[in-house]
Design a protein around this motif. Sequence first.
Motif, PDB file in Angstrom:
ATOM      1  N   THR A  35      12.043   3.954   0.951  1.00  0.00           N
ATOM      2  CA  THR A  35      13.111   4.599   1.363  1.00  0.00           C
ATOM      3  C   THR A  35      14.644   3.736   2.110  1.00  0.00           C
ATOM      4  OG1 THR A  35      11.537   5.830   2.473  1.00  0.00           O
ATOM      5  CG2 THR A  35      13.638   5.269   4.156  1.00  0.00           C
ATOM      6  N   ASP A  36      14.235   2.689   2.382  1.00  0.00           N
ATOM      7  CA  ASP A  36      15.057   1.456   2.681  1.00  0.00           C
ATOM      8  C   ASP A  36      15.655   1.192   1.688  1.00  0.00           C
ATOM      9  OD1 ASP A  36      14.365   1.266   5.508  1.00  0.00           O
ATOM     10  OD2 ASP A  36      13.837  -1.167   5.444  1.00  0.00           O
ATOM     11  N   TYR A  37      15.398   1.162   0.472  1.00  0.00           N
ATOM     12  CA  TYR A  37      16.273   1.126  -0.976  1.00  0.00           C
ATOM     13  C   TYR A  37      16.884   1.709  -0.746  1.00  0.00           C
ATOM     14  CZ  TYR A  37      17.212   0.522  -6.150  1.00  0.00           C
ATOM     15  OH  TYR A  37      17.800  -0.481  -6.828  1.00  0.00           O
ATOM     16  N   LYS A  38      16.937   2.651  -1.112  1.00  0.00           N
ATOM     17  CA  LYS A  38      17.656   4.394  -0.738  1.00  0.00           C
ATOM     18  C   LYS A  38      18.440   4.273  -0.164  1.00  0.00           C
ATOM     19  CE  LYS A  38      14.845   6.997  -3.255  1.00  0.00           C
ATOM     20  NZ  LYS A  38      13.472   8.207  -3.744  1.00  0.00           N
ATOM     21  N   GLN A  39      18.358   3.607   1.266  1.00  0.00           N
ATOM     22  CA  GLN A  39      19.377   4.357   2.568  1.00  0.00           C
ATOM     23  C   GLN A  39      20.588   2.786   2.589  1.00  0.00           C
ATOM     24  OE1 GLN A  39      17.465   5.366   5.537  1.00  0.00           O
ATOM     25  NE2 GLN A  39      16.891   7.240   4.749  1.00  0.00           N
ATOM     26  N   LYS A  40      19.484   1.895   2.754  1.00  0.00           N
ATOM     27  CA  LYS A  40      20.634   0.439   3.427  1.00  0.00           C
ATOM     28  C   LYS A  40      20.402  -0.888   1.785  1.00  0.00           C
ATOM     29  CE  LYS A  40      17.776   0.441   7.901  1.00  0.00           C
ATOM     30  NZ  LYS A  40      16.755   0.316   7.946  1.00  0.00           N
ATOM     31  N   GLY A  41      19.959  -0.138   0.585  1.00  0.00           N
ATOM     32  CA  GLY A  41      20.352  -0.790  -0.468  1.00  0.00           C
ATOM     33  C   GLY A  41      19.066  -2.318  -1.050  1.00  0.00           C
ATOM     34  N   GLN A  42      19.033  -2.572  -1.751  1.00  0.00           N
ATOM     35  CA  GLN A  42      17.736  -3.653  -2.570  1.00  0.00           C
ATOM     36  C   GLN A  42      17.476  -4.724  -1.269  1.00  0.00           C
ATOM     37  OE1 GLN A  42      18.679  -6.044  -5.805  1.00  0.00           O
ATOM     38  NE2 GLN A  42      16.715  -5.732  -6.744  1.00  0.00           N
ATOM     39  N   LEU A  43      18.683  -5.634  -0.342  1.00  0.00           N
ATOM     40  CA  LEU A  43      17.975  -6.776  -0.222  1.00  0.00           C
ATOM     41  C   LEU A  43      17.635  -6.829   0.570  1.00  0.00           C
ATOM     42  CD1 LEU A  43      18.265  -9.636   0.410  1.00  0.00           C
ATOM     43  CD2 LEU A  43      21.215  -9.000   1.643  1.00  0.00           C
ATOM     44  N   GLU A  44      17.425  -5.394   2.020  1.00  0.00           N
ATOM     45  CA  GLU A  44      16.684  -4.670   2.416  1.00  0.00           C
ATOM     46  C   GLU A  44      15.432  -4.279   2.614  1.00  0.00           C
ATOM     47  OE1 GLU A  44      16.730  -4.186   6.869  1.00  0.00           O
ATOM     48  OE2 GLU A  44      17.963  -4.903   6.087  1.00  0.00           O
ATOM     49  N   ALA A  45      15.676  -3.972   1.486  1.00  0.00           N
ATOM     50  CA  ALA A  45      14.229  -3.146   0.623  1.00  0.00           C
ATOM     51  C   ALA A  45      13.332  -5.128   0.473  1.00  0.00           C
ATOM     52  CB  ALA A  45      14.547  -2.397   0.046  1.00  0.00           C
ATOM     53  N   ILE A  46      14.128  -5.402  -0.241  1.00  0.00           N
ATOM     54  CA  ILE A  46      13.151  -6.416  -0.148  1.00  0.00           C
ATOM     55  C   ILE A  46      12.626  -7.798   1.586  1.00  0.00           C
ATOM     56  CG2 ILE A  46      13.429  -9.297  -0.505  1.00  0.00           C
ATOM     57  CD1 ILE A  46      14.825  -7.807  -2.903  1.00  0.00           C
ATOM     58  N   ARG A  47      13.193  -7.489   2.137  1.00  0.00           N
ATOM     59  CA  ARG A  47      13.570  -7.854   3.670  1.00  0.00           C
ATOM     60  C   ARG A  47      11.992  -7.071   4.163  1.00  0.00           C
ATOM     61  NH1 ARG A  47      19.577  -8.799   5.456  1.00  0.00           N
ATOM     62  NH2 ARG A  47      19.726 -10.948   5.097  1.00  0.00           N
ATOM     63  N   THR A  48      12.400  -5.795   4.398  1.00  0.00           N
ATOM     64  CA  THR A  48      11.534  -5.239   4.527  1.00  0.00           C
ATOM     65  C   THR A  48       9.884  -5.173   4.040  1.00  0.00           C
ATOM     66  OG1 THR A  48      12.882  -3.406   4.692  1.00  0.00           O
ATOM     67  CG2 THR A  48      10.266  -2.706   4.729  1.00  0.00           C
ATOM     68  N   GLY A  49       9.440  -5.075   2.856  1.00  0.00           N
ATOM     69  CA  GLY A  49       8.640  -6.197   1.440  1.00  0.00           C
ATOM     70  C   GLY A  49       7.873  -7.308   2.117  1.00  0.00           C
ATOM     71  N   PHE A  50       8.675  -7.740   2.470  1.00  0.00           N
ATOM     72  CA  PHE A  50       8.263  -9.192   2.944  1.00  0.00           C
ATOM     73  C   PHE A  50       7.676  -9.754   4.558  1.00  0.00           C
ATOM     74  CE2 PHE A  50      10.818 -11.711  -0.928  1.00  0.00           C
ATOM     75  CZ  PHE A  50       9.506 -11.967  -0.878  1.00  0.00           C
ATOM     76  N   ARG A  51       8.001  -8.582   4.517  1.00  0.00           N
ATOM     77  CA  ARG A  51       7.479  -7.703   6.720  1.00  0.00           C
ATOM     78  C   ARG A  51       6.802  -7.748   6.617  1.00  0.00           C
ATOM     79  NH1 ARG A  51       8.423  -4.242   9.731  1.00  0.00           N
ATOM     80  NH2 ARG A  51      10.473  -3.113   8.328  1.00  0.00           N
ATOM     81  N   LEU A  52       6.598  -6.384   6.033  1.00  0.00           N
ATOM     82  CA  LEU A  52       4.955  -5.726   5.953  1.00  0.00           C
ATOM     83  C   LEU A  52       4.046  -6.206   5.213  1.00  0.00           C
ATOM     84  CD1 LEU A  52       6.285  -1.732   4.878  1.00  0.00           C
ATOM     85  CD2 LEU A  52       5.630  -3.202   7.586  1.00  0.00           C
ATOM     86  N   VAL A  53       4.086  -7.072   4.156  1.00  0.00           N
ATOM     87  CA  VAL A  53       3.454  -7.766   3.564  1.00  0.00           C
ATOM     88  C   VAL A  53       2.819  -9.562   3.951  1.00  0.00           C
ATOM     89  CG1 VAL A  53       2.168  -8.981   1.074  1.00  0.00           C
ATOM     90  CG2 VAL A  53       3.760  -6.748   1.175  1.00  0.00           C
ATOM     91  N   ASN A 100       1.140  -0.969   0.297  1.00  0.00           N
ATOM     92  CA  ASN A 100      -0.090  -0.159  -0.271  1.00  0.00           C
ATOM     93  C   ASN A 100       0.613   0.934  -0.187  1.00  0.00           C
ATOM     94  OD1 ASN A 100       0.966   0.968   3.070  1.00  0.00           O
ATOM     95  ND2 ASN A 100      -1.058  -1.066   3.404  1.00  0.00           N
ATOM     96  N   ASN A 101       0.564   2.465   0.080  1.00  0.00           N
ATOM     97  CA  ASN A 101       1.154   3.941   0.067  1.00  0.00           C
ATOM     98  C   ASN A 101       1.774   3.730   0.736  1.00  0.00           C
ATOM     99  OD1 ASN A 101      -1.036   4.370  -2.366  1.00  0.00           O
ATOM    100  ND2 ASN A 101      -1.927   5.474  -1.414  1.00  0.00           N
ATOM    101  N   ALA A 102       2.001   3.235   2.357  1.00  0.00           N
ATOM    102  CA  ALA A 102       2.699   4.052   2.771  1.00  0.00           C
ATOM    103  C   ALA A 102       3.804   2.421   3.550  1.00  0.00           C
ATOM    104  CB  ALA A 102       2.015   4.131   4.784  1.00  0.00           C
ATOM    105  N   GLU A 103       3.286   1.249   3.348  1.00  0.00           N
ATOM    106  CA  GLU A 103       4.720   0.450   2.674  1.00  0.00           C
ATOM    107  C   GLU A 103       5.425   0.738   1.326  1.00  0.00           C
ATOM    108  OE1 GLU A 103       1.789  -3.451   4.529  1.00  0.00           O
ATOM    109  OE2 GLU A 103       1.288  -2.869   2.230  1.00  0.00           O
ATOM    110  N   ARG A 104       5.308   1.239   0.775  1.00  0.00           N
ATOM    111  CA  ARG A 104       5.774   1.464  -0.577  1.00  0.00           C
ATOM    112  C   ARG A 104       6.667   2.936  -0.253  1.00  0.00           C
ATOM    113  NH1 ARG A 104       4.608   4.664  -5.497  1.00  0.00           N
ATOM    114  NH2 ARG A 104       5.905   4.098  -7.098  1.00  0.00           N
ATOM    115  N   VAL A 105       6.473   3.175   0.315  1.00  0.00           N
ATOM    116  CA  VAL A 105       7.011   4.422   0.741  1.00  0.00           C
ATOM    117  C   VAL A 105       7.805   3.677   1.602  1.00  0.00           C
ATOM    118  CG1 VAL A 105       7.343   6.579   2.313  1.00  0.00           C
ATOM    119  CG2 VAL A 105       5.563   6.234   0.740  1.00  0.00           C
ATOM    120  N   ALA A 106       7.757   2.809   2.611  1.00  0.00           N
ATOM    121  CA  ALA A 106       9.412   2.558   3.783  1.00  0.00           C
ATOM    122  C   ALA A 106      10.182   1.344   2.918  1.00  0.00           C
ATOM    123  CB  ALA A 106       8.120   1.726   4.974  1.00  0.00           C
ATOM    124  N   VAL A 107       9.010   0.599   1.676  1.00  0.00           N
ATOM    125  CA  VAL A 107      10.518  -0.449   1.342  1.00  0.00           C
ATOM    126  C   VAL A 107      11.594   1.013   0.145  1.00  0.00           C
ATOM    127  CG1 VAL A 107      10.732  -1.942  -0.896  1.00  0.00           C
ATOM    128  CG2 VAL A 107       8.767  -1.874   1.007  1.00  0.00           C
TER     129      VAL A 107
END
Length: 338
Positions: free
Chosen positions: A57-75, A48-55
């Motif tokens: 943000t993590d992609y920019k600040q921590k990289g792709q792998l961390e963004a993927i993890r955040t996405g799975f955790r949220l979904v 959703n909107n908020a989750e997309r922003v969170a992912v």
Amino acid sequence: MYDVVATHSIDIEDFFKLRKQFPVIDVRSEGEFESGHIPQALNIPILNNAERVAVGTDYKQKGQLEAIRTGFRLVGPRLPEIIDAAQEVGEEFIVHCWRGGMRSNNFCQFVGMARQKTHQLKGGYKAYRQAALMSFEQRFEITLLSGSTGSGKSEILRALASQGEQVIDLETLASHKGSAFGGLMMPPQPSTEQFQNNLFEKILTLDPSKRVWIEDESIAIGKIFIPQPLWRQMNNSPVIEIDVAKEIRVQRLVNEYGTSNRDQFLEAMTKVIKKLGGQHFNAAKEKLLEGDMASTIDILLTYYDKAYRNNLDKKLSRVISKVTWTGESVDFVTAQLM
């Protein structure tokens, strides 16, 4: 082990064929969907909107792998909800995200575990948008329907369409009647992107070898702009003028706008103060506040008729005929045009 139903990858050409059989699910966020989507598509966001922003943000600040993890955790907690929503759509459907990447692939994997069949659109919504923009370059046998304000051009276009003629009703697609008063008693305008998508869907129904009727419009319809390639075609197309006496047009406009909110009508009038002139504006305002809509519109047509004539003078070489109409039987006009 889960027996996952494999997804089938399709290109944009297959998409246009298969969507006649299967529903389309757009898994982008609700904000992306609202900005512009494929008409009739259903929105089931995997992020959703908020989750997309969170992912993001993590992609920019921590990289792709961390963004993927955040996405799975949220979904993860929402997976049952996502699968339930998909099952309500049906057992087989088309899925797309923005570019046909991770979001739609994951969605297909998730619902595949629930034994649902999916067709993933390669290139996603971006491929659809590219096809839409290309469609505006297509050549058509356009005839423009022109006429002073209140001439009934929209009514004539609807009558032509009911008689089997090909019509692009730009004002209906834009949810605006074109003038400063064009938004009154109309639903909100779509985004420019959504207008283009709706226009594309109309173009898909047309036969390029047959005539297409379009109202003679400015490039801007409210806040929306006609795509430049189509606008250029319109500017080189033949014009037929509908001629209706002013007193008839005044009455038609009274019938159209007479029930509109007076304050909103007055606010719309303020948009043309400079073009109308202070004296005419004050006179029109006085009549409006008195409840004399006929006199108000009569004064406003002083500006609109002059603007129309100036605009038509630039197209005289393209005017192929003029049809005089009493404003009564629309069949009379369509018979003259066809």
